[in-house]
Scaffold this motif. Structure first.
Motif, PDB file in Angstrom:
ATOM      1  N   LYS A   4       0.836  -1.199   0.000  1.00 42.35           N
ATOM      2  CA  LYS A   4       0.000   0.000   0.000  1.00 42.35           C
ATOM      3  C   LYS A   4       0.876   1.256   0.000  1.00 42.35           C
ATOM      4  O   LYS A   4       0.604   2.239  -0.677  1.00 42.35           O
ATOM      5  N   MET A   5       1.948   1.166   0.771  1.00 37.87           N
ATOM      6  CA  MET A   5       2.892   2.278   0.880  1.00 37.87           C
ATOM      7  C   MET A   5       3.435   2.716  -0.483  1.00 37.87           C
ATOM      8  O   MET A   5       3.710   3.878  -0.709  1.00 37.87           O
ATOM      9  N   VAL A   6       3.610   1.766  -1.405  1.00 36.92           N
ATOM     10  CA  VAL A   6       4.143   2.127  -2.722  1.00 36.92           C
ATOM     11  C   VAL A   6       3.028   2.152  -3.767  1.00 36.92           C
ATOM     12  O   VAL A   6       3.286   2.068  -4.970  1.00 36.92           O
ATOM     13  N   GLY A   7       1.780   2.266  -3.315  1.00 35.89           N
ATOM     14  CA  GLY A   7       0.665   2.459  -4.244  1.00 35.89           C
ATOM     15  C   GLY A   7       0.229   1.215  -4.987  1.00 35.89           C
ATOM     16  O   GLY A   7      -0.334   1.307  -6.074  1.00 35.89           O
ATOM     17  N   LEU A   8       0.473   0.031  -4.416  1.00 42.86           N
ATOM     18  CA  LEU A   8       0.033  -1.197  -5.085  1.00 42.86           C
ATOM     19  C   LEU A   8      -1.072  -1.876  -4.272  1.00 42.86           C
ATOM     20  O   LEU A   8      -1.077  -1.840  -3.050  1.00 42.86           O
TER      21      LEU A   8
END
Ligand SMILES: Nc1ncnc2c1ncn2[C@@H]1O[C@H](COP(=O)(O)OP(=O)(O)O)[C@@H](O)[C@H]1O
Ligand SMILES: Nc1ncnc2c1ncn2[C@@H]1O[C@H](COP(=O)(O)OP(=O)(O)O)[C@@H](O)[C@H]1O
Ligand code: SF4
Ligand SMILES: [Mg+2]
Ligand SMILES: [Mg+2]
Lengths: 349, 388
Positions: free
Chosen positions: B177-181
């Motif tokens: 989630k942190m890297v937008g996935l």
């Protein structure tokens, strides 16, 4: 057909289209999908001009170039060389190959590592009917044209003994030695070191200005297109979405994709420029109907999701395939092809 | 649930401030990495080539150091050797590399680790937890037969033994989630993902154990510019959140100018210029740096012919005597052809260059394009913002 215009196109394509049908891995045997690699592309390559095609990887640039070189056949559409339409399904002739030459991205892959440079240059000359006792002089002349001087020093070297930039010059020399009128360069600088890229760009520009070749320059680097091109074309998911004469398209981009592309380029002279989109766009599927950019477009409207946008005139010699410019219906240049029904097919993802 | 092992922004900032107040004299506290007179060779005897030549650099906590240079200039060799990932025939032939790691729970105290002499066991404890690397090709770095989720589980299992299986899963989802996935990516194999998604996964893995130093070797070179922009924006956000120091390697100088606090430019294995990012761009001192800057066609302004840099990048096996850039340098003087210039500070500034034009010799006239002054530094503005 084009004799009447002031600058006749050396090579034109009209409504050029190429679809690939592929099996969807991991699905039922019958599940197929159509990749619309290039759809309805029309363009003119004119002597003495550089036409640049810009797009991200997978946008259809190489398929377009290979259709122009007649290495792959179009699904539909026509090619017109010096005013003569090439019959659909006709084989690529030696004559066509001598007039239209393709230079590829990776100079190491496009030269044979076990043969000297001499061989790479003399072979195409012999195939194209040069006399045996002339080929050495012709090969040397070709090396000089790409500023590999003195040519004797390069003829007997092997590809691995040259730098990437030098070897890309050799691939251009090989394309030039059969005296083509049209040079198609598919990402010729993207594998080269930054410091030698301009040398290759200036070489292409020189061939165009001094020897009046018609040049197609394919790139993912819009700054280099701006540097070189007389006309710039932006492709997205197989379609031409925006095009302009000169640099209008970079200076005043109109299509939301072109705008995103330009905002994404690192620009040290403008530290404030930063595109804000930060989702993983790559997982968006290209939609079957409507605008192909709609899932990523910050300005998307209802019509975009249902109907393919036509091409609108947005300025002098500047067009855009985007519904945002529909307020002037008289500006429609070209209607989108009618949506085709495809049975039993799923979309490209 | 699981205690978030990532430092919050507040604590990392507080730590920085405390360190400066409590122990301003100690260099160990200020710098996360110090490299001194570092040499790396390939091969031995007469076939030996020196791929990293006398490199000295320091990286402050939470800062971004950009390493620029063309292919073959030694960028990858430098970071592989620094982190002891270098394989034969590469050998470290001199110098030292010190990583100042913060101790868990006590952010005031740092332990200097000599990476050149560290044992494999020590290295295993440091990698991922204190320093992690993202390589150019995520496709090669990820195991093709493992689902992405397994990669996360392996790293967490080895280094966070206390976590249960479901905690590891929760942490993996959080990292994605942190890297937008989306979390459904955990069930995918590397080949089912796009280049941009794989690179995001590598970044998430690199941050999994909250290292204080992250090294990225051309992480966006294979991606298109829109994807590159997304990842750079993401990275900037993560940095301001977690405060890790970053070494970012690329041949794309314009990208570095935007991203880095400080930039070193490498040529033929050596650092030939070091300066704050905006100083480097606005007022380059080395002719090679100037040539590189002029090799990127601009996005606006009049179109005019640019010349790039004549000649080709050097072959390490046949380096010229004197300055290694001399054969391509439009300003080369007699001295340049037989004496190699050292990397020296320019006057009393904190930037340095290896070029005979700038050694203060009064008989040398410095060309105007190599003596421009830079406007008030943008780099400093960035730093201030980071700490407010
Ligand atoms: N032989 C082929 N079979 C199936 N799909 C193909 C083939 N060649 C190209 N494609 C697809 O066509 C699209 C355009 O590819 P390409 O022209 O190579 O893009 P670009 O050169 O812009 O990166 C891509 O989605 C690619 O996967
Ligand atoms: N395994 C190897 N054996 C011998 N020489 C090598 C090896 N790997 C790299 N080199 C040489 O070391 C130099 C630096 O390479 P590298 O660190 O990969 O540069 P960069 O990352 O800047 O492109 C190059 O000239 C290359 O030829
Ligand atoms: S047509 Fe619509 S969806 Fe497509 S780019 Fe224009 S505004 Fe966006
Ligand atoms: Mg391509
Ligand atoms: Mg490298």
């Amino acid at each position: 057909m084009s004799e009447i215009t002031t600058t006749p196109a050396q090579l034109s394509v009209r409504h050029l289209t190429r679809h690939f049908t592929t099996r969807v891995p991991g699905r039922l045997l019958h599940a197929k999908r159509v990749v619309r690699a290039v759809d309805d592309a029309s363009l003119d390559l004119v002597r003495g001009q550089v036409t640049a095609v810009v797009g991200e990887s997978g946008s259809g640039k190489s398929v377009l170039a290979r259709m122009l070189a007649r290495i792959i056949a179009p699904t539909s559409g026509e090619l017109i060389l010096e005013g003569t339409t090439i019959p659909a399904g006709a084989k690529r002739t030696l004559e066509y190959a001598s007039k239209v030459q393709l230079v590829l991205q990776d100079p190491y892959a496009s030269t044979n590592p076990v043969h000297r440079i001499r061989h790479s240059l003399e072979r195409p000359l012999l195939i194209h009917g040069a006399k045996k006792h002339d080929v050495e002089d012709l090969a040397k002349a070709a090396l000089s044209r790409v500023s590999l001087d003195p040519p004797e020093r390069f003829l007997d070297r092997y590809p691995h003994e040259l730098s990437g930039g030098q070897l890309q010059r050799v691939s251009i020399a090989r394309a030039l030695c059969v005296k083509p009128d049209v040079l198609l360069a598919d990402e010729p600088i993207s594998m080269l070191d930054v410091s030698v890229r301009l040398g290759i760009l200036n070489l292409l520009k020189g061939l165009c200005d001094n020897e009046h070749l018609a040049v197609l320059y394919i790139t993912h680097d819009i700054a280099s297109a701006r540097y070189l091109a007389d006309e710039i074309i932006v492709m997205y998911a197989g379609q031409i979405v925006e095009r302009s004469r000169g640099t209008a398209l970079v200076d005043e981009p109109t299509h939301p994709y072109t705008q995103l592309l330009i905002a994404s380029v690192p620009d040290p002279s403008d530290p404030t420029s930063q595109a804000s989109q930060s989702d993983e766009h790559s997982s968006y599927a290209v939609p079957e109907v409507g605008c192909r950019f709609a899932p990523r477009c910050p300005f998307v409207m209802d019509v975009c999701r249902t109907t393919d946008p036509p091409v609108f005139q947005v300025g002098e010699g500047h067009t855009s395939r985007c519904w945002l410019y529909a307020d002037r219906p008289e500006a429609v240049v070209e209607m989108a092809l009618p949506e085709r029904r495809r049975e039993g097919e799923t979309t490209k993802t | 649930m699981i205690a978030d092992p990532l430092k919050t922004q507040a604590t990392s900032k507080m730590m920085d401030m405390q360190l400066r107040e409590v122990a301003p004299a100690s260099a160990h506290h200020e710098f996360v990495l110090e490299v001194n007179n570092f040499n790396v060779d390939y091969g031995v005897g007469e076939n030996m080539v020196r791929a990293v030549n006398d490199v000295t650099l320091k990286l402050r906590r939470s800062q971004v150091l950009g390493v620029a240079g063309e292919s073959g200039s030694g960028k990858s060799t430098l970071v592989y050797a620094m982190t002891r990932l270098l394989r034969a025939p590469g050998v470290i032939s001199g110098g030292d590399v010190t990583l100042n790691i913060t101790n868990d729970g006590d952010s005031d105290e740092v332990t200097p680790i000599n990476l050149v002499t560290a044992s494999e066991k020590e290295l295993r404890q440091i990698r991922w937890s204190h320093v992690s690397i993202v390589l150019q090709s995520a496709l090669n770095a990820l195991n093709p037969v493992l689902r992405v989720g397994r990669e996360f589980h392996e790293v967490l299992k080895t280094h966070r033994r206390e976590l249960t299986k479901s905690q590891r899963h929760a942490r993996s989802v959080e990292l994605l989630k942190m890297v937008g996935l989306n979390e459904d990516r955990l069930a995918r194999f590397p080949h089912e993902l796009s280049g941009g998604q794989r690179q995001r996964i590598m970044i998430a893995l690199a941050l999994a154990l909250d290292p204080e130093l992250v090294i990225m070797d051309e992480p966006t070179t294979a991606l298109d510019v829109v994807t590159q922009r997304e990842i750079i924006n993401e990275l900037n956000e993560l940095r301001s959140r977690y405060g890790f120091a970053l070494i970012f390697i690329t041949h794309d100088l314009s990208l570095l100018i935007e991203l880095a606090d400080e930039i070193v430019v490498m040529y033929a294995g050596a650092i030939i210029e070091r300066a704050g990012a905006s100083e480097l761009y606005e007022a380059p001192r080395h002719p090679y740096t100037l040539g590189l800057i002029n090799s990127f066609p601009p996005m606006h302004g009049d179109r005019r012919e640019l010349t790039g840099i004549p000649g080709s990048p050097p072959d390490l096996a046949e380096l010229p005597e004197g300055c290694s850039f001399a054969p391509r340098c439009p300003y080369a003087m007699a001295r340049c052809l037989h004496e190699a210039p050292a990397l020296l500070n320019i006057g009393d500034s904190d930037r340095s260059v290896a070029c005979w034009l700038h050694t203060g010799d009064s008989s040398v006239t410095v060309p105007v394009e190599l003596s421009r002054s830079s406007s008030p530094s943008r780099a400093h503005v960035t730093v201030l913002q980071d700490h407010t």
